[in-house]
Design a protein around this motif. Structure first.
Motif, mmCIF file in Angstrom:
data_model
loop_
_atom_site.group_PDB
_atom_site.id
_atom_site.type_symbol
_atom_site.label_atom_id
_atom_site.label_comp_id
_atom_site.label_asym_id
_atom_site.label_seq_id
_atom_site.Cartn_x
_atom_site.Cartn_y
_atom_site.Cartn_z
ATOM 1 N N VAL A 101 0.857 -1.185 0.000
ATOM 2 C CA VAL A 101 0.000 0.000 0.000
ATOM 3 C C VAL A 101 0.896 1.239 0.000
ATOM 4 O O VAL A 101 1.567 1.520 0.976
ATOM 5 C CB VAL A 101 -0.958 0.013 1.211
ATOM 6 C CG1 VAL A 101 -1.825 1.256 1.199
ATOM 7 C CG2 VAL A 101 -1.825 -1.238 1.216
ATOM 8 N N ARG A 102 0.913 1.971 -1.127
ATOM 9 C CA ARG A 102 1.772 3.153 -1.282
ATOM 10 C C ARG A 102 1.185 4.386 -0.632
ATOM 11 O O ARG A 102 1.865 5.087 0.095
ATOM 12 C CB ARG A 102 2.007 3.450 -2.758
ATOM 13 C CG ARG A 102 2.957 2.462 -3.388
ATOM 14 C CD ARG A 102 3.546 2.989 -4.657
ATOM 15 N NE ARG A 102 4.268 4.230 -4.371
ATOM 16 C CZ ARG A 102 4.433 5.210 -5.250
ATOM 17 N NH1 ARG A 102 3.947 5.110 -6.446
ATOM 18 N NH2 ARG A 102 5.102 6.291 -4.926
ATOM 19 N N LYS A 103 -0.063 4.702 -0.970
ATOM 20 C CA LYS A 103 -0.690 5.889 -0.380
ATOM 21 C C LYS A 103 -2.203 5.815 -0.533
ATOM 22 O O LYS A 103 -2.722 5.024 -1.309
ATOM 23 C CB LYS A 103 -0.143 7.173 -0.995
ATOM 24 C CG LYS A 103 -0.304 7.301 -2.493
ATOM 25 C CD LYS A 103 0.397 8.571 -2.985
ATOM 26 C CE LYS A 103 0.475 8.581 -4.491
ATOM 27 N NZ LYS A 103 1.158 9.757 -5.007
ATOM 28 N N VAL A 104 -2.857 6.680 0.237
ATOM 29 C CA VAL A 104 -4.311 6.766 0.198
ATOM 30 C C VAL A 104 -4.656 8.225 -0.111
ATOM 31 O O VAL A 104 -4.038 9.147 0.420
ATOM 32 C CB VAL A 104 -4.931 6.341 1.550
ATOM 33 C CG1 VAL A 104 -6.434 6.502 1.538
ATOM 34 C CG2 VAL A 104 -4.552 4.907 1.883
ATOM 35 N N ALA A 105 -5.619 8.444 -0.981
ATOM 36 C CA ALA A 105 -6.045 9.797 -1.344
ATOM 37 C C ALA A 105 -6.521 10.549 -0.098
ATOM 38 O O ALA A 105 -6.967 9.934 0.868
ATOM 39 C CB ALA A 105 -7.152 9.735 -2.385
ATOM 40 N N PRO A 106 -6.452 11.879 -0.114
ATOM 41 C CA PRO A 106 -6.839 12.680 1.056
ATOM 42 C C PRO A 106 -8.235 12.377 1.606
ATOM 43 O O PRO A 106 -8.430 12.389 2.805
ATOM 44 C CB PRO A 106 -6.773 14.123 0.544
ATOM 45 C CG PRO A 106 -5.783 14.074 -0.564
ATOM 46 C CD PRO A 106 -5.947 12.714 -1.196
ATOM 47 N N LEU A 107 -9.181 12.074 0.743
ATOM 48 C CA LEU A 107 -10.525 11.748 1.220
ATOM 49 C C LEU A 107 -10.733 10.240 1.406
ATOM 50 O O LEU A 107 -11.839 9.786 1.646
ATOM 51 C CB LEU A 107 -11.574 12.313 0.260
ATOM 52 C CG LEU A 107 -11.587 13.838 0.143
ATOM 53 C CD1 LEU A 107 -12.607 14.284 -0.891
ATOM 54 C CD2 LEU A 107 -11.867 14.485 1.482
#
Length: 72
Positions: free
Chosen positions: A40-46
């Protein structure tokens, strides 16, 4: 635990795919199959979508689809 619950920076292994028909097929076509490792690299702000590394490439997965991917 589902893919949507995994924290950023963790690597998990796919245990099982839930869902039926075309949705499950689309997930499998993206390279997410039983036994494959997902980082898991990143999650969007929302919170939607989730960016992951699968089989050496980057992929964005909607939270609804990530909920259908059981991991360990």
């Amino acid at each position: 635990m589902n893919l949507k619950d995994v924290k950023v920076g963790n690597t998990v292994k796919v245990k099982k795919l839930t869902g039926d028909g075309p949705v499950k097929r689309r997930i499998m076509d993206m390279g997410i199959t039983k036994g494959v490792e997902i980082f898991v690299r990143k999650v969007a702000p929302l919170g939607d979508p989730i960016e992951v590394n699968v089989r050496g490439y980057e992929l964005s997965v909607r939270k609804a689809d990530a909920a259908m991917i059981e991991v360990e």
